[in-house]
Design an enzyme around this catalytic site. Structure first.
Site, PDB file in Angstrom:
ATOM      1  N   THR A 128       0.873  -1.194   0.188  1.00  0.00           N
ATOM      2  CA  THR A 128      -0.112  -0.087  -0.049  1.00  0.00           C
ATOM      3  C   THR A 128       0.756   1.165   0.086  1.00  0.00           C
ATOM      4  OG1 THR A 128      -0.125  -0.053   2.374  1.00  0.00           O
ATOM      5  CG2 THR A 128      -1.989  -1.055   1.237  1.00  0.00           C
ATOM      6  N   SER A 129       0.298   2.419  -0.328  1.00  0.00           N
ATOM      7  CA  SER A 129       1.075   3.562  -0.530  1.00  0.00           C
ATOM      8  C   SER A 129       1.567   4.369   0.753  1.00  0.00           C
ATOM      9  CB  SER A 129       0.585   4.506  -1.508  1.00  0.00           C
ATOM     10  OG  SER A 129       0.353   4.012  -2.773  1.00  0.00           O
ATOM     11  N   THR A 130       0.507   4.097   1.604  1.00  0.00           N
ATOM     12  CA  THR A 130       0.736   4.937   2.925  1.00  0.00           C
ATOM     13  C   THR A 130       0.204   4.281   4.109  1.00  0.00           C
ATOM     14  OG1 THR A 130      -1.714   5.851   2.894  1.00  0.00           O
ATOM     15  CG2 THR A 130      -0.038   6.932   1.839  1.00  0.00           C
ATOM     16  N   GLN A 185      -3.354   3.051   4.911  1.00  0.00           N
ATOM     17  CA  GLN A 185      -4.209   2.019   4.106  1.00  0.00           C
ATOM     18  C   GLN A 185      -3.816   0.675   4.722  1.00  0.00           C
ATOM     19  OE1 GLN A 185      -2.316   3.060   0.290  1.00  0.00           O
ATOM     20  NE2 GLN A 185      -4.132   4.002  -0.305  1.00  0.00           N
TER      21      GLN A 185
END
Length: 189
Positions: free
Chosen positions: A8-10, A13
């Site tokens: 996930t990007s962050t 999430q």
């Protein structure tokens, strides 16, 4: 061996990362590499997964966009896996599972990768349009220049004899920002 990769990007999430890990485990992955990293930045766990897989293994992801940032990037990864004798399996590609061991799987992967890249480019285009509209309406000011807000502190610390590196670390800003603050000290212009 089935080897999973989840991303996930962050940190916000986390639920998405947990869902990917659950799906990869349910698919039978004996090892799952996971990380929270932007697709455009370095991804240490993807590198570790690529180094870990051996001939006959299958790298498994839940969706294409968790693995690659573009169609070209995807095919670079597939090529690297092919050179090691490893296939790629995508669990959720339009409701179907796709495996690159077959010609049909490669064709479907290529088609969906093109759609995924198109979707991302359209999203970025809409985002740019939204920002331009907000700027025109005076509602978008961008990110606050945090380093400029700390310029006085940087000059004070420098006057106390701190080095540029020490100042940058203490204030959580870059060295270049410290130099700019010192160059723009009152009375130096």
């Amino acid at each position: 061996m089935l080897v999973g990769y989840a991303r996930t990007s962050t940190a916000e999430q986390a639920a998405g990362l947990e869902a990917q890990q659950r799906d990869l485990s349910a698919a039978g992955c004996g090892r799952v590499f996971s990380e929270q990293a932007s697709s455009v930045g370095s991804r240490a766990e993807l590198v570790r997964a690529m180094d870990f897989v051996r001939e006959g293994d299958t790298l498994v992801v839940t969706k294409i966009d968790r693995l690659a940032r573009s169609t070209i990037h995807l095919w670079d990864i597939v090529r690297d896996l092919d050179m090691k004798g490893v296939s790629l399996r995508v669990l959720n590609l339009g409701g179907e599972m796709v495996d690159t061991r077959s010609a049909t799987g490669r064709l479907i992967l290529n088609i969906f990768a093109g759609f995924a890249q198109f979707e991302r480019e359209m999203m970025l285009e809409r985002q740019k349009e939204g920002i331009a509209k907000a700027k025109a309406e005076g509602r978008y000011t961008g990110r606050k220049p945090s380093a400029r807000l700390k310029a006085d502190d940087a000059r004070r610390l420098h006057a106390e004899g701190k080095t540029v590196t020490e100042i940058a670390k203490a204030l959580g800003i870059g060295r270049a920002s410290v130099y700019r603050a010192l160059e723009t000290a009152p009375g130096t212009a």
